[in-house]
Structures are given as structure tokens and as C-alpha cells.
Design an enzyme around this catalytic site. Structure first.
Site, PDB file in Angstrom:
ATOM      1  N   TYR A 141     -16.932  27.026   0.663  1.00  0.00           N
ATOM      2  CA  TYR A 141     -16.720  25.580   0.524  1.00  0.00           C
ATOM      3  C   TYR A 141     -15.826  25.226  -0.648  1.00  0.00           C
ATOM      4  O   TYR A 141     -15.223  24.164  -0.650  1.00  0.00           O
ATOM      5  CB  TYR A 141     -18.027  24.788   0.510  1.00  0.00           C
ATOM      6  N   GLU A 162       0.824  -1.217   0.000  1.00  0.00           N
ATOM      7  CA  GLU A 162       0.000   0.000   0.000  1.00  0.00           C
ATOM      8  C   GLU A 162       0.856   1.264   0.000  1.00  0.00           C
ATOM      9  O   GLU A 162       0.376   2.335  -0.349  1.00  0.00           O
ATOM     10  CB  GLU A 162      -0.907   0.025   1.234  1.00  0.00           C
ATOM     11  N   GLU A 187      -8.196   6.508   9.764  1.00  0.00           N
ATOM     12  CA  GLU A 187      -8.604   7.258  10.943  1.00  0.00           C
ATOM     13  C   GLU A 187      -7.736   8.504  11.140  1.00  0.00           C
ATOM     14  O   GLU A 187      -8.240   9.570  11.521  1.00  0.00           O
ATOM     15  CB  GLU A 187      -8.524   6.367  12.197  1.00  0.00           C
ATOM     16  N   LYS A 247     -12.301   3.631   1.173  1.00  0.00           N
ATOM     17  CA  LYS A 247     -11.110   3.139   0.470  1.00  0.00           C
ATOM     18  C   LYS A 247     -11.462   1.845  -0.271  1.00  0.00           C
ATOM     19  O   LYS A 247     -11.481   0.754   0.315  1.00  0.00           O
ATOM     20  CB  LYS A 247      -9.977   2.895   1.474  1.00  0.00           C
TER      21      LYS A 247
END
Length: 117
Positions: free
Chosen positions: A53, A21, A73, A98
Site C-alpha cells: 500500500y 479552476e 468523476e 474537493k
């Protein structure tokens, strides 16, 4: 509390714990919800009375694209802290999806929520 949403913010990020990864960036998607009082903007029709935004989206995209986090996280935490830098934002919910992160599931996702005190 009123809400602003940014849905499906796509970014390629270096994220993951395993060596494979860490070799190349992977596509992830962020969905964001911001708690904001939008009454003034609804009455004035002025950008100064809301959260820009477009600017926030660019900052979040740049953060995610330049990140080297191992955990979803941790990336969600960084995004949440960035969003709370904007005074009008009272809370933010960050969901990161993901694809391909699991052997038998389409994707893995985390969702974190952050509040100003």
C-alpha cells in the site's frame, strides 16, 4: 472480503470545469477502500502476501498530482483503474473530496466503486 484503507490522501490537482479552476492546482482529499483477501498476509507476516500500500499510495498520489481532469468523476475513474491493476485487489471504492467547490457547502465529493469480474 478483507479491506485495506488509505484515508485522507492529500494532493494538489488541476481539476475543474471553470476557467478559474484551471489556473492553479487545488487541494483535494482521497479516501480509498480496497477489497483484498488478507488471510495469507495475516498468517505469513510477509509483504509479498498483500498489497504494497505504500507503493500504491505513491502511484495514486502521482496520478492525482499530475492529472488535468475536468471532473472529479474522471479522476476517480483513473484511480480506480490504477488500483485494479494490482492482482490481489478485487474491488476499490474511491471517494474524492474537493473543498470550496460549492458556494454554500464546505465541499463536493464523489464516490465511485470498481470491481474485477
Amino acid at each position: 472480503m478483507d479491506r485495506i484503507f488509505i484515508n485522507g490522501l492529500r494532493v494538489n490537482a488541476l481539476i475543474g470545469c471553470y476557467p478559474a479552476e484551471r489556473e492553479r492546482r487545488q487541494g483535494i482529499t482521497l479516501d480509498l477502500e480496497f477489497g483484498v483477501d488478507l488471510a495469507a498476509a495475516a498468517a505469513s507476516d510477509e509483504l509479498a502476501d498483500t498489497v504494497n500500500y505504500a507503493e500504491l499510495e505513491e502511484r495514486i498520489h502521482a496520478l492525482a498530482a499530475g492529472s488535468h481532469f475536468r471532473l472529479l468523476e474522471a479522476l476517480a475513474g483513473a484511480v480506480g483503474r490504477l488500483a485494479l491493476e494490482y492482482d490481489p485487489i478485487r474491488f476499490v471504492r474511491v471517494r474524492i473530496d474537493k473543498p470550496g467547490a460549492a458556494k454554500y457547502a464546505r465541499s463536493i465529493a464523489v464516490e465511485l466503486e470498481f470491481h474485477k469480474e
